[in-house]
Structure formats: C-alpha cells, structure tokens
Motif scaffolding. Structure first.
Motif, mmCIF file in Angstrom:
data_model
loop_
_atom_site.group_PDB
_atom_site.id
_atom_site.type_symbol
_atom_site.label_atom_id
_atom_site.label_comp_id
_atom_site.label_asym_id
_atom_site.label_seq_id
_atom_site.Cartn_x
_atom_site.Cartn_y
_atom_site.Cartn_z
ATOM 1 N N ILE A 143 56.960 -21.880 12.911
ATOM 2 C CA ILE A 143 56.566 -22.214 14.399
ATOM 3 C C ILE A 143 57.498 -22.087 15.332
ATOM 4 C CG2 ILE A 143 55.565 -24.059 15.574
ATOM 5 C CD1 ILE A 143 54.062 -24.649 12.640
ATOM 6 N N GLU A 144 58.755 -22.793 14.950
ATOM 7 C CA GLU A 144 59.992 -22.643 16.079
ATOM 8 C C GLU A 144 60.508 -21.302 16.267
ATOM 9 O OE1 GLU A 144 62.479 -25.678 14.497
ATOM 10 O OE2 GLU A 144 60.959 -27.402 14.575
ATOM 11 N N ASN A 145 60.539 -20.477 15.435
ATOM 12 C CA ASN A 145 61.336 -19.452 15.639
ATOM 13 C C ASN A 145 60.191 -18.284 15.936
ATOM 14 O OD1 ASN A 145 64.126 -20.188 15.037
ATOM 15 N ND2 ASN A 145 63.100 -20.606 13.141
ATOM 16 N N ARG A 146 58.868 -18.561 16.170
ATOM 17 C CA ARG A 146 57.799 -17.653 16.362
ATOM 18 C C ARG A 146 57.797 -16.411 15.451
ATOM 19 N NH1 ARG A 146 55.734 -18.706 21.568
ATOM 20 N NH2 ARG A 146 56.823 -20.310 22.383
ATOM 21 N N ALA A 147 58.021 -16.617 14.175
ATOM 22 C CA ALA A 147 58.122 -15.861 12.897
ATOM 23 C C ALA A 147 59.213 -14.708 12.846
ATOM 24 C CB ALA A 147 56.756 -14.927 13.016
ATOM 25 N N LYS A 148 60.301 -15.046 13.874
ATOM 26 C CA LYS A 148 61.667 -14.340 13.850
ATOM 27 C C LYS A 148 62.757 -15.068 13.169
ATOM 28 C CE LYS A 148 60.139 -11.996 17.960
ATOM 29 N NZ LYS A 148 60.320 -12.144 19.339
ATOM 30 N N LEU B 224 51.345 -25.701 5.460
ATOM 31 C CA LEU B 224 51.507 -27.033 4.956
ATOM 32 C C LEU B 224 50.131 -27.181 3.833
ATOM 33 C CD1 LEU B 224 52.436 -29.267 7.855
ATOM 34 C CD2 LEU B 224 53.973 -28.296 5.746
ATOM 35 N N PHE B 225 49.049 -26.700 4.100
ATOM 36 C CA PHE B 225 48.086 -26.956 3.428
ATOM 37 C C PHE B 225 47.859 -25.888 2.266
ATOM 38 C CE2 PHE B 225 47.015 -28.473 7.507
ATOM 39 C CZ PHE B 225 46.097 -29.372 7.077
ATOM 40 N N LEU B 226 48.695 -24.953 2.287
ATOM 41 C CA LEU B 226 48.822 -23.997 0.901
ATOM 42 C C LEU B 226 50.155 -24.255 0.346
ATOM 43 C CD1 LEU B 226 48.354 -20.675 3.233
ATOM 44 C CD2 LEU B 226 46.745 -21.870 1.580
ATOM 45 N N GLY B 227 50.860 -25.398 0.334
ATOM 46 C CA GLY B 227 51.704 -25.690 -0.192
ATOM 47 C C GLY B 227 53.098 -25.151 -0.151
ATOM 48 N N TYR B 228 53.426 -24.397 1.120
ATOM 49 C CA TYR B 228 54.631 -24.036 1.719
ATOM 50 C C TYR B 228 55.574 -25.073 1.868
ATOM 51 C CZ TYR B 228 51.825 -19.643 2.076
ATOM 52 O OH TYR B 228 51.056 -18.566 2.094
ATOM 53 N N PRO B 229 56.988 -24.753 1.782
ATOM 54 C CA PRO B 229 57.747 -25.953 2.192
ATOM 55 C C PRO B 229 57.771 -26.278 3.674
ATOM 56 C CG PRO B 229 58.844 -24.224 0.754
ATOM 57 C CD PRO B 229 57.553 -23.781 1.205
ATOM 58 N N PRO B 230 57.660 -27.372 3.991
ATOM 59 C CA PRO B 230 57.643 -27.840 5.293
ATOM 60 C C PRO B 230 58.724 -27.369 6.224
ATOM 61 C CG PRO B 230 57.258 -29.927 4.121
ATOM 62 C CD PRO B 230 57.696 -28.704 3.013
ATOM 63 N N GLU B 231 60.137 -27.071 5.720
ATOM 64 C CA GLU B 231 60.987 -26.547 6.408
ATOM 65 C C GLU B 231 60.715 -25.048 7.033
ATOM 66 O OE1 GLU B 231 64.820 -26.205 4.562
ATOM 67 O OE2 GLU B 231 63.698 -26.214 2.715
ATOM 68 N N ASP B 232 60.058 -24.606 6.075
ATOM 69 C CA ASP B 232 59.561 -23.176 6.322
ATOM 70 C C ASP B 232 58.319 -23.006 7.315
ATOM 71 O OD1 ASP B 232 61.763 -22.247 4.568
ATOM 72 O OD2 ASP B 232 60.260 -22.121 2.915
ATOM 73 N N VAL B 233 57.482 -23.845 7.253
ATOM 74 C CA VAL B 233 56.296 -24.049 7.996
ATOM 75 C C VAL B 233 56.838 -24.119 9.488
ATOM 76 C CG1 VAL B 233 54.137 -24.837 8.715
ATOM 77 C CG2 VAL B 233 54.787 -24.387 6.370
ATOM 78 N N SER B 234 57.768 -25.298 9.710
ATOM 79 C CA SER B 234 58.369 -25.585 10.746
ATOM 80 C C SER B 234 59.391 -24.519 11.518
ATOM 81 C CB SER B 234 59.150 -26.791 10.390
ATOM 82 O OG SER B 234 59.749 -27.124 11.782
ATOM 83 N N GLY B 235 59.861 -23.865 10.622
ATOM 84 C CA GLY B 235 61.078 -22.531 10.962
ATOM 85 C C GLY B 235 60.141 -21.877 11.736
#
Length: 184
Positions: free
Chosen positions: A130-135, A117-128
């Motif tokens: 975290i929730e999907n453990r990078a998978k 989020l601090f790098l300007g990435y879309p919140p849905e991608d940051v959340s995804g």
C-alpha cells in the motif's frame, strides 16, 4: 463452479496451511452462484472452512474461501489491527471486517489492497504494498514481499507443492479431493 477449479485455486486453504484464497468464477446468474456457494458450505463448514461471494458483477463472482479460526488469529495481530484501523475498519469479529471489505469492493472506487490481510499475507507486506504503491518489493510470488523474502519464498514453495499434489490427486480420479483429503 467445478470442483476442479475449486481444488486448483484453494488447495492451500483446504489443506489447512493458508488462511484463505480468493478467485474469480463465471456464473450464468446470481442464483446459480449462490446455490453453488451454499453446496460448498454444506460440505466444508464442518471442516472449518467457509465460502463467501465477496462480489458479483457482470456474471463473475469473486469467491473467498477461508478458515475463520485462522482469519481471527491473523486479524488479531497488532500490525494487522493497526493497518485495518488506518483503512477505516471498525474491528470486532472477523465477520464484521469481512462485511466492511465487501462494502469496499462494492463501492469500487479503489481496490481495497488490505485484502491481503484477509488472505493471510504478512501485515508488513500488505502495508509495504500500500505504502509503496506496489513498487520496490524484494520478491514476488503469491504476493509482493517487502519484509522477509526468504520466509516468503519458502511459503510460496509450500503453497505450490500443496497445489500440485492436490491437483494430481484430483486428476487421478479422486473427485472428492477438495472435500475429503483435508481433515484439519
């Protein structure tokens, strides 16, 4: 820290098309790192850019280069606020959130993946992430994409084109490329 490294890792932020960049850089000691960051801030603050060492450990600093105005906009998005709140941040000014991020990095227990989020990435991608453990991501570039893959690919290409152009200018002898070319 050399200007070449700075231009290589931070061109999209310097050009005003990205909120922030993050990179690691080796320093002989913490004083050298702080002096380098201070010199960069003197040159860049008037252009709306700030440089912060988020962490210094074992001769290596994690350097955060950002546009405070863009970060403020990004962190005010409802999805970003919600994610930060879930992760234990007390939202106020973006600087407060940066301090909390620095504390999380210093604790070192678990890497704070909300850093996206601090790098300007879309919140849905940051959340995804975290929730999907990078998978289970749709595509990968500057970050792992869980939302709009087409838009992300366009953004990745824009960042790459910007970086290549800035590196080329710098290589052609424009040693001030990181400080002068971007007027935004």
């Amino acid at each position: 820290m050399s200007e070449e490294i700075f231009v290589h890792y931070c061109s999209p932020t310097l050009a005003g098309i990205k909120t922030a960049n993050l990179f690691s850089c080796r320093f002989e000691d913490e004083k050298e790192m702080r002096d380098s960051v201070r010199r960069l801030n003197v040159a860049l603050v008037k252009k709306g850019i700030r440089v912060l060492p988020l962490r210094y450990r074992d001769g290596c600093a994690l350097i955060y280069v950002y546009r405070p105005s863009k970060l403020s906009q990004d962190l005010q998005q409802a999805d970003a606020c919600s994610l930060l709140e879930k992760r234990g941040y007390t939202f106020g000014a973006p600087e407060r959130c940066i301090i909390q991020l620095m504390q999380r990095l210093a604790d070192g227990e678990e890497f704070p993946h909300e850093i996206g989020l601090f790098l300007g990435y879309p919140p849905e991608d940051v959340s995804g992430f975290i929730e999907n453990r990078a998978k289970g991501y749709k595509c990968v570039g500057e970050w792992k994409v869980y939302g709009d893959a087409d838009k992300a690919k366009e953004t990745f290409a824009e960042y790459q084109k910007c970086t290549e152009a800035c590196i080329a200018r710098f290589a052609q002898g424009n040693r001030k490329a990181g400080y002068i070319l971007w007027e935004k």
